[in-house]
Design a protein around this motif. Sequence first.
Motif, mmCIF file in Angstrom:
data_model
loop_
_atom_site.group_PDB
_atom_site.id
_atom_site.type_symbol
_atom_site.label_atom_id
_atom_site.label_comp_id
_atom_site.label_asym_id
_atom_site.label_seq_id
_atom_site.Cartn_x
_atom_site.Cartn_y
_atom_site.Cartn_z
ATOM 1 N N SER A 115 5.003 -23.135 -12.699
ATOM 2 C CA SER A 115 6.227 -23.939 -12.624
ATOM 3 C C SER A 115 6.694 -24.097 -11.188
ATOM 4 O O SER A 115 7.139 -25.185 -10.787
ATOM 5 C CB SER A 115 7.346 -23.292 -13.454
ATOM 6 N N ASP A 116 6.596 -23.006 -10.420
ATOM 7 C CA ASP A 116 6.999 -23.086 -9.008
ATOM 8 C C ASP A 116 6.153 -24.107 -8.253
ATOM 9 O O ASP A 116 6.685 -24.913 -7.489
ATOM 10 C CB ASP A 116 6.867 -21.720 -8.330
ATOM 11 N N PHE A 117 4.850 -24.078 -8.450
ATOM 12 C CA PHE A 117 3.974 -25.018 -7.747
ATOM 13 C C PHE A 117 4.160 -26.443 -8.255
ATOM 14 O O PHE A 117 4.199 -27.398 -7.477
ATOM 15 C CB PHE A 117 2.503 -24.611 -7.874
ATOM 16 N N LEU A 118 4.276 -26.594 -9.563
ATOM 17 C CA LEU A 118 4.366 -27.928 -10.161
ATOM 18 C C LEU A 118 5.716 -28.603 -9.924
ATOM 19 O O LEU A 118 5.872 -29.781 -10.228
ATOM 20 C CB LEU A 118 4.063 -27.858 -11.661
ATOM 21 N N ALA A 119 6.654 -27.890 -9.351
ATOM 22 C CA ALA A 119 7.950 -28.495 -9.021
ATOM 23 C C ALA A 119 7.853 -29.373 -7.774
ATOM 24 O O ALA A 119 8.735 -30.193 -7.521
ATOM 25 C CB ALA A 119 8.999 -27.395 -8.815
ATOM 26 N N TYR A 120 6.773 -29.214 -7.021
ATOM 27 C CA TYR A 120 6.608 -29.974 -5.779
ATOM 28 C C TYR A 120 5.921 -31.307 -6.033
ATOM 29 O O TYR A 120 4.936 -31.386 -6.767
ATOM 30 C CB TYR A 120 5.832 -29.145 -4.743
ATOM 31 N N ASP A 121 6.447 -32.356 -5.382
ATOM 32 C CA ASP A 121 5.923 -33.716 -5.551
ATOM 33 C C ASP A 121 4.424 -33.798 -5.288
ATOM 34 O O ASP A 121 3.684 -34.415 -6.044
ATOM 35 C CB ASP A 121 6.641 -34.695 -4.605
ATOM 36 N N GLY A 122 3.979 -33.178 -4.203
ATOM 37 C CA GLY A 122 2.576 -33.282 -3.824
ATOM 38 C C GLY A 122 1.640 -32.681 -4.860
ATOM 39 O O GLY A 122 0.555 -33.216 -5.115
ATOM 40 N N VAL A 123 2.035 -31.580 -5.467
ATOM 41 C CA VAL A 123 1.197 -30.946 -6.490
ATOM 42 C C VAL A 123 1.159 -31.829 -7.731
ATOM 43 O O VAL A 123 0.091 -32.037 -8.333
ATOM 44 C CB VAL A 123 1.695 -29.518 -6.814
ATOM 45 N N ARG A 124 2.301 -32.386 -8.099
ATOM 46 C CA ARG A 124 2.329 -33.301 -9.265
ATOM 47 C C ARG A 124 1.521 -34.570 -8.981
ATOM 48 O O ARG A 124 0.821 -35.064 -9.860
ATOM 49 C CB ARG A 124 3.772 -33.638 -9.637
ATOM 50 N N GLN A 125 1.603 -35.070 -7.752
ATOM 51 C CA GLN A 125 0.808 -36.254 -7.396
ATOM 52 C C GLN A 125 -0.683 -35.933 -7.499
ATOM 53 O O GLN A 125 -1.460 -36.733 -8.025
ATOM 54 C CB GLN A 125 1.139 -36.708 -5.966
ATOM 55 N N TRP A 126 -1.077 -34.771 -6.994
ATOM 56 C CA TRP A 126 -2.479 -34.360 -7.103
ATOM 57 C C TRP A 126 -2.877 -34.226 -8.571
ATOM 58 O O TRP A 126 -3.942 -34.690 -8.971
ATOM 59 C CB TRP A 126 -2.725 -33.037 -6.366
ATOM 60 N N TRP A 127 -2.032 -33.605 -9.367
ATOM 61 C CA TRP A 127 -2.341 -33.376 -10.783
ATOM 62 C C TRP A 127 -2.649 -34.693 -11.492
ATOM 63 O O TRP A 127 -3.576 -34.775 -12.289
ATOM 64 C CB TRP A 127 -1.180 -32.647 -11.464
ATOM 65 N N VAL A 141 -0.287 -28.089 -21.532
ATOM 66 C CA VAL A 141 0.532 -27.005 -20.977
ATOM 67 C C VAL A 141 1.130 -27.433 -19.643
ATOM 68 O O VAL A 141 2.329 -27.282 -19.405
ATOM 69 C CB VAL A 141 -0.313 -25.715 -20.800
ATOM 70 N N VAL A 142 0.295 -27.973 -18.764
ATOM 71 C CA VAL A 142 0.770 -28.374 -17.431
ATOM 72 C C VAL A 142 1.781 -29.520 -17.551
ATOM 73 O O VAL A 142 2.844 -29.488 -16.916
ATOM 74 C CB VAL A 142 -0.409 -28.761 -16.515
ATOM 75 N N ASP A 143 1.470 -30.510 -18.366
ATOM 76 C CA ASP A 143 2.394 -31.638 -18.523
ATOM 77 C C ASP A 143 3.737 -31.186 -19.097
ATOM 78 O O ASP A 143 4.788 -31.717 -18.722
ATOM 79 C CB ASP A 143 1.763 -32.737 -19.381
ATOM 80 N N ALA A 144 3.716 -30.191 -19.977
ATOM 81 C CA ALA A 144 4.975 -29.664 -20.535
ATOM 82 C C ALA A 144 5.793 -28.968 -19.449
ATOM 83 O O ALA A 144 7.028 -29.093 -19.413
ATOM 84 C CB ALA A 144 4.679 -28.699 -21.683
ATOM 85 N N ALA A 147 7.302 -31.681 -17.352
ATOM 86 C CA ALA A 147 8.379 -32.361 -18.083
ATOM 87 C C ALA A 147 9.704 -31.598 -18.004
ATOM 88 O O ALA A 147 10.773 -32.199 -18.111
ATOM 89 C CB ALA A 147 7.971 -32.575 -19.538
ATOM 90 N N LYS A 148 9.637 -30.297 -17.799
ATOM 91 C CA LYS A 148 10.872 -29.500 -17.681
ATOM 92 C C LYS A 148 11.638 -29.836 -16.410
ATOM 93 O O LYS A 148 12.823 -29.549 -16.297
ATOM 94 C CB LYS A 148 10.550 -28.006 -17.706
ATOM 95 N N GLY A 149 10.939 -30.442 -15.440
ATOM 96 C CA GLY A 149 11.607 -30.901 -14.221
ATOM 97 C C GLY A 149 12.163 -29.800 -13.351
ATOM 98 O O GLY A 149 13.278 -29.924 -12.840
ATOM 99 N N GLY A 150 11.408 -28.748 -13.135
ATOM 100 C CA GLY A 150 11.875 -27.644 -12.295
ATOM 101 C C GLY A 150 12.148 -28.069 -10.863
ATOM 102 O O GLY A 150 11.567 -29.018 -10.350
ATOM 103 N N LYS A 151 13.061 -27.364 -10.241
ATOM 104 C CA LYS A 151 13.415 -27.621 -8.843
ATOM 105 C C LYS A 151 12.417 -26.894 -7.941
ATOM 106 O O LYS A 151 12.042 -25.759 -8.210
ATOM 107 C CB LYS A 151 14.820 -27.093 -8.548
ATOM 108 N N PRO A 152 11.997 -27.534 -6.838
ATOM 109 C CA PRO A 152 11.053 -26.898 -5.915
ATOM 110 C C PRO A 152 11.725 -25.791 -5.102
ATOM 111 O O PRO A 152 12.408 -26.064 -4.124
ATOM 112 C CB PRO A 152 10.584 -28.056 -5.029
ATOM 113 N N THR A 153 11.539 -24.559 -5.532
ATOM 114 C CA THR A 153 12.191 -23.431 -4.853
ATOM 115 C C THR A 153 11.211 -22.446 -4.218
ATOM 116 O O THR A 153 11.627 -21.591 -3.443
ATOM 117 C CB THR A 153 13.083 -22.651 -5.840
#
Length: 169
Positions: A115-127, A141-144, A147-153
């Motif tokens: 979740s921490d990594f997937l909160a970043y735009d670049g990781v989602r763009q790569w995904w 699992v990753v798409d879910a 979808a939670k829209g975590g904040k990049p912290t």
Amino acid sequence: MLTAIGQLATVFIGVPSIIYFAIQLREQNRERRQSAVNALTVQWGELTKALHENPEFTALYLRGVQSFHDLDVVSKLRFSAFQNRFFKNFEGMYYSRQEGILTTDLWNEIERTMSDFLAYDGVRQWWETRKHWHTEAFVGVVDAIIAKGGKPTAYSTYDLKQVVLPKDT
């Protein structure tokens, strides 16, 4: 009467044997699970070495998590290769959880990390460019998580705007 004595002897000998076998089996399963967790830990350590042993790649990675699209072609390839190994590792952990090797607590820890990594735009763009390389179950699992829209912290205390590749300085 002889039959009854034979059956009684079978109970006194057989039941402890079954109990002993069950204990041994449980111990072997515990050891097998622990070995699998240790192997996953070693894989994770080997994977993350690139981040602490190579300053150039560390800078590239920090730029990539901000925006995969803004990386040059070579940097995209390097970032993508790392992310692919990273997510294949996560996928392996997911299937270890499905097989009962990882406990719920360990899987929850992995999910929080993802979740921490997937909160970043670049990781989602790569995904979006590489999720077809993974199983449908893991993609779900990753798409879910996304979808939670975590904040990049994960790197929120870093000033990522100052990250440049060493050759750019």
